[in-house]
Design a protein around this motif. Sequence first.
Motif, PDB file in Angstrom:
ATOM      1  N   LEU A 295       0.820  -1.214   0.000  1.00 30.78           N
ATOM      2  CA  LEU A 295       0.000   0.000   0.000  1.00 30.78           C
ATOM      3  C   LEU A 295       0.857   1.269   0.000  1.00 30.78           C
ATOM      4  O   LEU A 295       0.349   2.365  -0.288  1.00 30.78           O
ATOM      5  CB  LEU A 295      -0.916   0.018   1.232  1.00 30.78           C
ATOM      6  CG  LEU A 295      -2.165  -0.864   1.165  1.00 30.78           C
ATOM      7  CD1 LEU A 295      -2.793  -0.998   2.546  1.00 30.78           C
ATOM      8  CD2 LEU A 295      -3.178  -0.297   0.174  1.00 30.78           C
ATOM      9  N   VAL A 296       2.146   1.131   0.309  1.00 32.15           N
ATOM     10  CA  VAL A 296       3.027   2.297   0.402  1.00 32.15           C
ATOM     11  C   VAL A 296       3.088   3.088  -0.906  1.00 32.15           C
ATOM     12  O   VAL A 296       3.027   4.334  -0.885  1.00 32.15           O
ATOM     13  CB  VAL A 296       4.433   1.866   0.863  1.00 32.15           C
ATOM     14  CG1 VAL A 296       5.446   2.994   0.651  1.00 32.15           C
ATOM     15  CG2 VAL A 296       4.396   1.474   2.340  1.00 32.15           C
ATOM     16  N   PRO A 297       3.213   2.445  -2.088  1.00 34.05           N
ATOM     17  CA  PRO A 297       3.224   3.250  -3.320  1.00 34.05           C
ATOM     18  C   PRO A 297       1.990   4.114  -3.491  1.00 34.05           C
ATOM     19  O   PRO A 297       2.074   5.215  -4.033  1.00 34.05           O
ATOM     20  CB  PRO A 297       3.321   2.183  -4.424  1.00 34.05           C
ATOM     21  CG  PRO A 297       3.956   1.010  -3.765  1.00 34.05           C
ATOM     22  CD  PRO A 297       3.449   1.016  -2.369  1.00 34.05           C
ATOM     23  N   VAL A 298       0.834   3.618  -3.034  1.00 31.88           N
ATOM     24  CA  VAL A 298      -0.387   4.416  -3.118  1.00 31.88           C
ATOM     25  C   VAL A 298      -0.258   5.652  -2.234  1.00 31.88           C
ATOM     26  O   VAL A 298      -0.659   6.757  -2.622  1.00 31.88           O
ATOM     27  CB  VAL A 298      -1.612   3.570  -2.711  1.00 31.88           C
ATOM     28  CG1 VAL A 298      -2.894   4.397  -2.790  1.00 31.88           C
ATOM     29  CG2 VAL A 298      -1.736   2.336  -3.605  1.00 31.88           C
ATOM     30  N   GLY A 299       0.314   5.490  -1.039  1.00 35.48           N
ATOM     31  CA  GLY A 299       0.522   6.628  -0.162  1.00 35.48           C
ATOM     32  C   GLY A 299       1.492   7.645  -0.736  1.00 35.48           C
ATOM     33  O   GLY A 299       1.298   8.859  -0.593  1.00 35.48           O
ATOM     34  N   MET A 300       2.530   7.176  -1.410  1.00 39.86           N
ATOM     35  CA  MET A 300       3.513   8.085  -2.006  1.00 39.86           C
ATOM     36  C   MET A 300       2.890   8.943  -3.101  1.00 39.86           C
ATOM     37  O   MET A 300       3.382  10.044  -3.389  1.00 39.86           O
ATOM     38  CB  MET A 300       4.673   7.280  -2.584  1.00 39.86           C
ATOM     39  CG  MET A 300       5.546   6.593  -1.551  1.00 39.86           C
ATOM     40  SD  MET A 300       6.807   5.535  -2.334  1.00 39.86           S
ATOM     41  CE  MET A 300       7.747   6.760  -3.254  1.00 39.86           C
ATOM     42  N   ALA A 301       1.826   8.454  -3.711  1.00 37.25           N
ATOM     43  CA  ALA A 301       1.222   9.181  -4.827  1.00 37.25           C
ATOM     44  C   ALA A 301       0.622  10.509  -4.396  1.00 37.25           C
ATOM     45  O   ALA A 301       0.596  11.468  -5.181  1.00 37.25           O
ATOM     46  CB  ALA A 301       0.146   8.308  -5.489  1.00 37.25           C
ATOM     47  N   GLY A 302       0.140  10.586  -3.140  1.00 34.16           N
ATOM     48  CA  GLY A 302      -0.542  11.801  -2.703  1.00 34.16           C
ATOM     49  C   GLY A 302       0.271  13.066  -2.897  1.00 34.16           C
ATOM     50  O   GLY A 302      -0.136  13.975  -3.649  1.00 34.16           O
ATOM     51  N   PRO A 303       1.427  13.187  -2.268  1.00 34.13           N
ATOM     52  CA  PRO A 303       2.221  14.416  -2.428  1.00 34.13           C
ATOM     53  C   PRO A 303       2.839  14.566  -3.810  1.00 34.13           C
ATOM     54  O   PRO A 303       3.241  15.673  -4.184  1.00 34.13           O
ATOM     55  CB  PRO A 303       3.313  14.270  -1.362  1.00 34.13           C
ATOM     56  CG  PRO A 303       3.383  12.810  -1.048  1.00 34.13           C
ATOM     57  CD  PRO A 303       2.004  12.285  -1.245  1.00 34.13           C
ATOM     58  N   LEU A 304       2.938  13.500  -4.583  1.00 37.78           N
ATOM     59  CA  LEU A 304       3.478  13.618  -5.938  1.00 37.78           C
ATOM     60  C   LEU A 304       2.438  14.144  -6.917  1.00 37.78           C
ATOM     61  O   LEU A 304       2.766  14.889  -7.848  1.00 37.78           O
ATOM     62  CB  LEU A 304       3.985  12.254  -6.420  1.00 37.78           C
ATOM     63  CG  LEU A 304       5.241  11.712  -5.741  1.00 37.78           C
ATOM     64  CD1 LEU A 304       5.548  10.307  -6.245  1.00 37.78           C
ATOM     65  CD2 LEU A 304       6.437  12.636  -5.977  1.00 37.78           C
TER      66      LEU A 304
END
Length: 465
Positions: free
Chosen positions: A373-382
């Motif tokens: 799920l971490v890649p999904v979380g990284m998407a927010g600020p990107l």
Amino acid sequence: MPRTASPYRPSGVAAPEANRHTTATLAAAVLGFFVITLDATIVNVALPSIRDALGGGITGLQWVVDAYTLMFAALLLSAGALSDRIGARKAFAGGLTLFVVASAACGLAPSLPVLIAARGVQGIGAAVAMPTSMALVRQAFPDPARRARAVGVWAMGGAMAAAAGPVLGGLLSLASWRMIFWINLPVGIVTLVLLSRTPHSPTRPAPFDWIGQITAVLAMGGLTFGAIEAGDAGFTAPQVPASLGIAVVALAAFITAQAKVSHPMVPLTLLRSPTVVVATGIGFAFMVGFYGLPFLFSLYFQQQHGLSALGAGIAFLPMMLLSACLTPFSARIAERTGPRVPIIAGLTLIAAGSVALAVAPASTPVWASALLLVPVGMAGPLVMPPTTALLLDAVPSEQTGTAGGVFNTSRQIGGALAVAVFGALISAPAGFQHGLRVSLAAAAAVALLAALAALHMGTASPRDA
């Protein structure tokens, strides 16, 4: 051009007093944004506890989430006009008060229908309070450099709430699921006390588009109701085509009204800009993954793996913490690479994470799912900050509020439809695991389509502007 004195530093007012005004305003805006964002993320992990206490299946839980999101989305478009008419300070106070009162009603709800109704009222208050919190920051900091720093602090409030929501929801649910709503009361009261120390906001006449507002609510509500009921009763149930038909008719009426009324909620000329259209679609696609996946995995961790609400909240911690930690660097990344690169990278991360979760076997341990799920979380600020910047750069200054409203509405609709469709899929006869995989595949497809559309956005970085 003559300069207009800011209400936050009128002539004759000493600098220390003006600084106290701006500090109180920023603190109130950050706390308001924090508590509204917290409410959107804290509920998911408590859904099984709510079902155990009040009954109802997946359909009821979908409405607990979507009643809030729908009213939030539908009324965001009118929040700007209301803020202009009565002033941002008064609008923020009214919206936050309604939000706090509705939170108390949620915590006291004796049945699921009462909880759903109170969640809808919460969404109305949030729709008014969130955009006006940003307007307060803009008014308090007329200097662009100071305002940019203040906006960064404001954004961090939302990022911290998103990171804290799942774990805090799990902790509070150990005592009672009702605590996830009651926690809004002290935060809201402190925010209103801070707001009382801030100057009044300027006002100006702003017509209200009643036809647009009513048809927007009917279109969004009909579409979401049809999607939820299709999963519960099947597409052949009479209420499904009826609600979808209402949505189509209301959408047509909305578009017609926007073309004819003198002061439309959404000027159709705004949609002539390809950047505005693509940014709106990106906002929708982003929320399908960023809002829909936590809904799915809150249920997955607790129903399929037997975790407690706290355990499920901890499982979301890597995803949310990394998102919060990356947020302060998002502007710097966009400046170095141009905005299009992080947008496409973030959407690709959502797609990659969704596909990885979809193909993972049912025996995958919780810790592995949490890492995926971490890649999904990284998407927010990107994705979100550079998309917002491109959107605002693409419209005239007098339309930035309207463009922001359209953008945020599209995001909320994406989240609402994700919960509706994904909930329908996991409750279908094929079973939870099959519905989970189909939902993840759909989230990946939507994210990839948005990434392809992002190729047509502007390429200039803020430095080049």
